[in-house]
Design a protein around this motif. Structure first.
Motif, PDB file in Angstrom:
ATOM      1  N   HIS A   8       0.871  -1.214   0.028  1.00 55.63           N
ATOM      2  CA  HIS A   8       0.221  -0.075   0.513  1.00 55.63           C
ATOM      3  C   HIS A   8       1.310   1.471  -0.111  1.00 55.63           C
ATOM      4  CE1 HIS A   8      -3.363  -2.472   0.304  1.00 55.63           C
ATOM      5  NE2 HIS A   8      -2.941  -2.689   1.615  1.00 55.63           N
ATOM      6  N   GLU A   9       1.987   0.801   0.836  1.00 58.96           N
ATOM      7  CA  GLU A   9       2.580   2.620   0.978  1.00 58.96           C
ATOM      8  C   GLU A   9       3.600   2.765  -0.555  1.00 58.96           C
ATOM      9  OE1 GLU A   9       2.495   0.432   3.225  1.00 58.96           O
ATOM     10  OE2 GLU A   9       1.680   1.103   4.870  1.00 58.96           O
ATOM     11  N   GLU A  10       4.118   1.643  -1.379  1.00 56.17           N
ATOM     12  CA  GLU A  10       4.493   1.979  -2.479  1.00 56.17           C
ATOM     13  C   GLU A  10       3.103   2.232  -3.366  1.00 56.17           C
ATOM     14  OE1 GLU A  10       7.802  -2.129  -2.366  1.00 56.17           O
ATOM     15  OE2 GLU A  10       5.665  -2.273  -3.023  1.00 56.17           O
ATOM     16  N   PRO A  28       0.416  10.101   2.025  1.00 56.87           N
ATOM     17  CA  PRO A  28      -0.240   9.684   3.474  1.00 56.87           C
ATOM     18  C   PRO A  28      -0.680  11.426   4.586  1.00 56.87           C
ATOM     19  CG  PRO A  28       1.546   8.751   3.123  1.00 56.87           C
ATOM     20  CD  PRO A  28       1.613   9.747   2.148  1.00 56.87           C
ATOM     21  N   ALA A  29      -0.050  11.561   4.674  1.00 54.47           N
ATOM     22  CA  ALA A  29      -0.652  12.826   5.431  1.00 54.47           C
ATOM     23  C   ALA A  29      -1.914  13.607   5.210  1.00 54.47           C
ATOM     24  CB  ALA A  29       0.404  14.169   5.932  1.00 54.47           C
ATOM     25  N   SER A  30      -2.321  12.987   4.189  1.00 52.94           N
ATOM     26  CA  SER A  30      -3.482  14.585   3.535  1.00 52.94           C
ATOM     27  C   SER A  30      -4.579  13.159   3.656  1.00 52.94           C
ATOM     28  CB  SER A  30      -3.175  14.657   1.612  1.00 52.94           C
ATOM     29  OG  SER A  30      -2.924  13.891   1.264  1.00 52.94           O
ATOM     30  N   LEU A  31      -4.902  12.111   4.129  1.00 53.50           N
ATOM     31  CA  LEU A  31      -5.349  10.833   3.886  1.00 53.50           C
ATOM     32  C   LEU A  31      -6.286  11.477   5.028  1.00 53.50           C
ATOM     33  CD1 LEU A  31      -3.581   8.012   1.822  1.00 53.50           C
ATOM     34  CD2 LEU A  31      -5.436  10.024   1.193  1.00 53.50           C
ATOM     35  N   SER A  32      -7.754  10.207   5.505  1.00 54.07           N
ATOM     36  CA  SER A  32      -8.434  10.142   6.438  1.00 54.07           C
ATOM     37  C   SER A  32      -7.757   9.221   7.924  1.00 54.07           C
ATOM     38  CB  SER A  32      -9.345   9.827   6.313  1.00 54.07           C
ATOM     39  OG  SER A  32     -10.354  10.884   5.338  1.00 54.07           O
ATOM     40  N   CYS A  58      -7.245   9.960  -7.677  1.00 54.72           N
ATOM     41  CA  CYS A  58      -7.822  11.200  -8.711  1.00 54.72           C
ATOM     42  C   CYS A  58      -9.391  11.593  -8.505  1.00 54.72           C
ATOM     43  CB  CYS A  58      -7.786   9.983 -10.373  1.00 54.72           C
ATOM     44  SG  CYS A  58      -9.136   8.589  -9.645  1.00 54.72           S
ATOM     45  N   GLY A  59      -9.571  10.928  -7.668  1.00 53.84           N
ATOM     46  CA  GLY A  59     -11.058  11.573  -6.845  1.00 53.84           C
ATOM     47  C   GLY A  59     -12.342  11.060  -7.453  1.00 53.84           C
ATOM     48  N   ARG A  60     -11.855   9.711  -8.535  1.00 49.18           N
ATOM     49  CA  ARG A  60     -12.996   8.939  -8.895  1.00 49.18           C
ATOM     50  C   ARG A  60     -13.473   8.115  -7.492  1.00 49.18           C
ATOM     51  NH1 ARG A  60     -10.800   7.462 -14.220  1.00 49.18           N
ATOM     52  NH2 ARG A  60      -8.661   6.529 -13.293  1.00 49.18           N
ATOM     53  N   PRO A  61     -14.979   7.780  -8.044  1.00 46.64           N
ATOM     54  CA  PRO A  61     -15.435   6.363  -6.650  1.00 46.64           C
ATOM     55  C   PRO A  61     -14.891   5.873  -6.320  1.00 46.64           C
ATOM     56  CG  PRO A  61     -17.714   7.264  -8.155  1.00 46.64           C
ATOM     57  CD  PRO A  61     -15.602   7.867  -9.130  1.00 46.64           C
ATOM     58  N   SER A  62     -13.896   5.314  -4.979  1.00 42.93           N
ATOM     59  CA  SER A  62     -13.550   3.805  -4.889  1.00 42.93           C
ATOM     60  C   SER A  62     -13.414   3.193  -5.254  1.00 42.93           C
ATOM     61  CB  SER A  62     -12.352   3.917  -3.560  1.00 42.93           C
ATOM     62  OG  SER A  62     -13.498   4.219  -2.434  1.00 42.93           O
ATOM     63  N   ARG A  63     -12.968   1.957  -5.228  1.00 46.20           N
ATOM     64  CA  ARG A  63     -13.459   0.498  -5.561  1.00 46.20           C
ATOM     65  C   ARG A  63     -13.049  -0.230  -4.321  1.00 46.20           C
ATOM     66  NH1 ARG A  63     -17.238   2.706  -7.240  1.00 46.20           N
ATOM     67  NH2 ARG A  63     -17.763   2.690  -9.493  1.00 46.20           N
ATOM     68  N   THR A  64     -11.735   0.170  -4.158  1.00 49.89           N
ATOM     69  CA  THR A  64     -11.103  -0.547  -2.786  1.00 49.89           C
ATOM     70  C   THR A  64     -10.681   0.138  -2.100  1.00 49.89           C
ATOM     71  OG1 THR A  64      -8.727  -0.194  -3.669  1.00 49.89           O
ATOM     72  CG2 THR A  64     -10.054  -2.168  -4.306  1.00 49.89           C
ATOM     73  N   SER A  65     -10.652  -0.234  -0.367  1.00 49.83           N
ATOM     74  CA  SER A  65     -10.119   0.540   0.699  1.00 49.83           C
ATOM     75  C   SER A  65      -9.557  -0.073   1.023  1.00 49.83           C
ATOM     76  CB  SER A  65     -11.084   1.103   1.740  1.00 49.83           C
ATOM     77  OG  SER A  65     -12.151   1.881   0.627  1.00 49.83           O
ATOM     78  N   SER A  66      -8.513   0.371   2.214  1.00 53.91           N
ATOM     79  CA  SER A  66      -7.639  -0.406   3.338  1.00 53.91           C
ATOM     80  C   SER A  66      -6.531   0.873   3.804  1.00 53.91           C
ATOM     81  CB  SER A  66      -6.071  -0.795   1.538  1.00 53.91           C
ATOM     82  OG  SER A  66      -5.695   0.077   0.948  1.00 53.91           O
ATOM     83  N   VAL A  67      -5.738   0.308   4.436  1.00 55.02           N
ATOM     84  CA  VAL A  67      -4.665   1.070   6.051  1.00 55.02           C
ATOM     85  C   VAL A  67      -3.715   1.107   5.451  1.00 55.02           C
ATOM     86  CG1 VAL A  67      -4.256   1.623   8.318  1.00 55.02           C
ATOM     87  CG2 VAL A  67      -7.208   0.914   7.544  1.00 55.02           C
ATOM     88  N   ILE A  68      -2.591   2.561   5.321  1.00 58.44           N
ATOM     89  CA  ILE A  68      -1.670   2.176   5.159  1.00 58.44           C
ATOM     90  C   ILE A  68      -0.751   3.041   6.677  1.00 58.44           C
ATOM     91  CG2 ILE A  68      -0.140   3.520   4.125  1.00 58.44           C
ATOM     92  CD1 ILE A  68      -1.376   4.953   1.318  1.00 58.44           C
ATOM     93  N   HIS A  69      -0.114   2.079   6.773  1.00 59.12           N
ATOM     94  CA  HIS A  69       0.945   2.368   8.214  1.00 59.12           C
ATOM     95  C   HIS A  69       2.190   3.391   8.096  1.00 59.12           C
ATOM     96  CE1 HIS A  69      -2.131  -0.813   8.774  1.00 59.12           C
ATOM     97  NE2 HIS A  69      -2.330  -0.851  10.171  1.00 59.12           N
TER      98      HIS A  69
END
Length: 110
Positions: A3-5, A14-18, A42-53
């Motif tokens: 995810h980080e890559e 990542p600092a700009s993310l929720s 890109c701002g389009r509706p997302s299809r996947t969500s994950s967490v970045i550490h």
């Protein structure tokens, strides 16, 4: 790629993310995906969500649309041939039928 890559490749800071839970339950991730938040890149509706550490930020949600996900798809940590060998071994050990298809050999296990 992890995810980080993927975030780096897409130019996402990542600092700009929720903020996100450190280890969200499947139900939490599924609920977020159902909301279709905007893609982090890109701002389009997302299809996947994950967490970045990361060391420099709190855990945060990383949402990707189909196109951004495909541009940064996860990769296997082992060569595909080794992965298939191990998969076959596990299936045989569990006595599960397994059929795989590769571009090189076609169907295996018929």
């Amino acid at each position: 790629m992890n995810h980080e890559e993927a975030a780096r490749k897409l130019g996402v800071d990542p600092a700009s993310l929720s903020p996100a839970p450190s280890a969200p339950r499947f139900a939490q991730t599924w609920a977020r995906m159902q909301q279709e938040p905007p893609c982090s890149a890109c701002g389009r509706p997302s299809r996947t969500s994950s967490v970045i550490h990361g060391q420099d930020h709190v855990p945060c949600w990383f949402d990707r649309c189909r196109e951004c996900f495909l541009a940064t798809a996860p990769t296997l940590r082992v060569p595909p041939t080794r992965f298939l060998e191990e998969l076959r071994e596990v299936a045989a050990g569990a006595r599960l039928p397994l059929r795989t298809y590769t571009d090189e050999g076609g169907w295996d296990g018929e």
